[in-house]
Design an enzyme around this catalytic site. Structure first.
Site, PDB file in Angstrom:
ATOM      1  N   CYS A  99       0.845  -1.188   0.000  1.00  0.00           N
ATOM      2  CA  CYS A  99       0.000   0.000   0.000  1.00  0.00           C
ATOM      3  C   CYS A  99       0.884   1.243   0.000  1.00  0.00           C
ATOM      4  O   CYS A  99       1.798   1.360   0.815  1.00  0.00           O
ATOM      5  CB  CYS A  99      -0.908  -0.012   1.239  1.00  0.00           C
ATOM      6  SG  CYS A  99      -1.950   1.462   1.384  1.00  0.00           S
ATOM      7  N   HIS A 126     -11.444  -2.506  -7.079  1.00  0.00           N
ATOM      8  CA  HIS A 126     -12.622  -3.360  -6.917  1.00  0.00           C
ATOM      9  C   HIS A 126     -12.249  -4.811  -7.189  1.00  0.00           C
ATOM     10  O   HIS A 126     -11.254  -5.085  -7.857  1.00  0.00           O
ATOM     11  CB  HIS A 126     -13.733  -2.920  -7.879  1.00  0.00           C
ATOM     12  CG  HIS A 126     -14.292  -1.586  -7.542  1.00  0.00           C
ATOM     13  ND1 HIS A 126     -13.729  -0.413  -7.990  1.00  0.00           N
ATOM     14  CD2 HIS A 126     -15.357  -1.231  -6.781  1.00  0.00           C
ATOM     15  CE1 HIS A 126     -14.427   0.620  -7.523  1.00  0.00           C
ATOM     16  NE2 HIS A 126     -15.423   0.148  -6.791  1.00  0.00           N
ATOM     17  N   ARG A 155     -10.951 -11.396  -9.677  1.00  0.00           N
ATOM     18  CA  ARG A 155     -10.078 -10.416 -10.328  1.00  0.00           C
ATOM     19  C   ARG A 155     -10.066  -9.166  -9.468  1.00  0.00           C
ATOM     20  O   ARG A 155     -11.034  -8.404  -9.447  1.00  0.00           O
ATOM     21  CB  ARG A 155     -10.576 -10.079 -11.734  1.00  0.00           C
ATOM     22  CG  ARG A 155      -9.781  -8.945 -12.393  1.00  0.00           C
ATOM     23  CD  ARG A 155     -10.205  -8.725 -13.844  1.00  0.00           C
ATOM     24  NE  ARG A 155     -11.629  -8.529 -14.014  1.00  0.00           N
ATOM     25  CZ  ARG A 155     -12.236  -7.331 -14.122  1.00  0.00           C
ATOM     26  NH1 ARG A 155     -11.538  -6.217 -14.060  1.00  0.00           N
ATOM     27  NH2 ARG A 155     -13.539  -7.266 -14.292  1.00  0.00           N
ATOM     28  N   CYS A 183       0.477   3.179   3.595  1.00  0.00           N
ATOM     29  CA  CYS A 183       0.936   2.667   4.895  1.00  0.00           C
ATOM     30  C   CYS A 183       1.981   1.568   4.792  1.00  0.00           C
ATOM     31  O   CYS A 183       2.426   1.050   5.812  1.00  0.00           O
ATOM     32  CB  CYS A 183      -0.255   2.177   5.713  1.00  0.00           C
ATOM     33  SG  CYS A 183      -1.025   0.676   5.030  1.00  0.00           S
ATOM     34  N   HIS A 185      -8.541   3.463  -0.567  1.00  0.00           N
ATOM     35  CA  HIS A 185      -9.263   2.847  -1.683  1.00  0.00           C
ATOM     36  C   HIS A 185      -8.218   2.265  -2.630  1.00  0.00           C
ATOM     37  O   HIS A 185      -7.279   2.955  -3.036  1.00  0.00           O
ATOM     38  CB  HIS A 185     -10.103   3.901  -2.410  1.00  0.00           C
ATOM     39  CG  HIS A 185     -10.659   3.423  -3.709  1.00  0.00           C
ATOM     40  ND1 HIS A 185     -11.730   2.569  -3.793  1.00  0.00           N
ATOM     41  CD2 HIS A 185     -10.270   3.684  -4.986  1.00  0.00           C
ATOM     42  CE1 HIS A 185     -11.988   2.320  -5.076  1.00  0.00           C
ATOM     43  NE2 HIS A 185     -11.115   2.990  -5.814  1.00  0.00           N
ATOM     44  N   CYS A 222      -7.520  -0.967   1.821  1.00  0.00           N
ATOM     45  CA  CYS A 222      -6.461  -1.484   2.683  1.00  0.00           C
ATOM     46  C   CYS A 222      -7.007  -1.632   4.104  1.00  0.00           C
ATOM     47  O   CYS A 222      -7.619  -0.709   4.640  1.00  0.00           O
ATOM     48  CB  CYS A 222      -5.274  -0.525   2.665  1.00  0.00           C
ATOM     49  SG  CYS A 222      -3.945  -0.967   3.806  1.00  0.00           S
ATOM     50  N   CYS A 276      -7.939  -5.440 -18.699  1.00  0.00           N
ATOM     51  CA  CYS A 276      -8.880  -4.396 -18.275  1.00  0.00           C
ATOM     52  C   CYS A 276      -8.236  -3.008 -18.184  1.00  0.00           C
ATOM     53  O   CYS A 276      -8.939  -2.016 -18.080  1.00  0.00           O
ATOM     54  CB  CYS A 276      -9.530  -4.768 -16.943  1.00  0.00           C
ATOM     55  SG  CYS A 276      -8.430  -4.692 -15.515  1.00  0.00           S
ATOM     56  N   CYS A 335      -9.007  -5.741  -9.336  1.00  0.00           N
ATOM     57  CA  CYS A 335      -8.664  -4.702 -10.306  1.00  0.00           C
ATOM     58  C   CYS A 335      -8.201  -3.484  -9.499  1.00  0.00           C
ATOM     59  O   CYS A 335      -9.016  -2.804  -8.879  1.00  0.00           O
ATOM     60  CB  CYS A 335      -9.898  -4.411 -11.147  1.00  0.00           C
ATOM     61  SG  CYS A 335      -9.645  -3.257 -12.471  1.00  0.00           S
ATOM     62  N   CYS A 349      -5.152   1.090   6.598  1.00  0.00           N
ATOM     63  CA  CYS A 349      -5.320   2.545   6.514  1.00  0.00           C
ATOM     64  C   CYS A 349      -6.574   2.993   5.766  1.00  0.00           C
ATOM     65  O   CYS A 349      -6.787   4.185   5.583  1.00  0.00           O
ATOM     66  CB  CYS A 349      -4.084   3.180   5.884  1.00  0.00           C
ATOM     67  SG  CYS A 349      -3.905   2.852   4.120  1.00  0.00           S
ATOM     68  N   ASP A 401     -14.754 -12.643 -12.028  1.00  0.00           N
ATOM     69  CA  ASP A 401     -14.461 -13.120 -13.386  1.00  0.00           C
ATOM     70  C   ASP A 401     -12.979 -13.373 -13.613  1.00  0.00           C
ATOM     71  O   ASP A 401     -12.474 -13.240 -14.714  1.00  0.00           O
ATOM     72  CB  ASP A 401     -15.006 -12.135 -14.422  1.00  0.00           C
ATOM     73  CG  ASP A 401     -14.388 -10.740 -14.299  1.00  0.00           C
ATOM     74  OD1 ASP A 401     -13.511 -10.521 -13.419  1.00  0.00           O
ATOM     75  OD2 ASP A 401     -14.769  -9.856 -15.076  1.00  0.00           O
TER      76      ASP A 401
END
Length: 130
Positions: A47, A105, A117, A50, A102, A96, A65, A119, A99, A109
């Site tokens: 991350c 997602h 997956r 952190c 974001h 995470c 993707c 992503c 911390c 699939d």
């Protein structure tokens, strides 16, 4: 896991504008623009906020993707899943666990062995060589 908590101002001071937008404001980087999208280097992805280990490069695959994709996190405890109903969709956001950054997602699939997956935005990650 002990939470790392900072104010938005503290996060803004330590992250660059794109990292702040994605990690703290739940933005996204443009597809195929991230530094780790096509990376095949061996190591562990941490991350950016952190330094918590999130993904092993052995779980990375090319999903096409436009974002780095992984079929499993380094540990189930590394991230938290949150129902995301933004943008007229129902998705599962991953953040995470340490911390609350974001990350991206997770979708059902992906390849075996998990069929998942993850992503993930490159700006959320720091790849440390093994």
């Amino acid at each position: 896991m002990e939470k790392l908590e900072k104010t938005l101002e503290e996060w803004r001071a330590m992250l660059d504008p794109e990292q702040y937008n994605v990690c703290r404001l739940k933005g996204t980087e443009r597809p195929f623009s991230g530094k780790y999208n096509a990376t095949k280097a061996d190591g562990v992805y941490h991350c950016i906020c952190c330094n918590e280990p999130l993904f092993d490069s052995r779980a990375k695959f090319d999903s096409g993707c436009g974002w780095p994709s992984f079929y499993e996190p380094i540990a189930d405890s590394a991230m938290v899943e949150i129902r995301d109903m933004s943008h007229g969709m129902i998705r599962t956001e991953v953040v995470c666990a340490k911390c609350d950054a974001h990350l991206g997602h997770v979708f059902p699939d992906g390849p075996p062995p998990t069929g998942l997956r993850y992503c993930i935005n490159s700006v959320c990650l720091d790849l440390l060589p093994r």
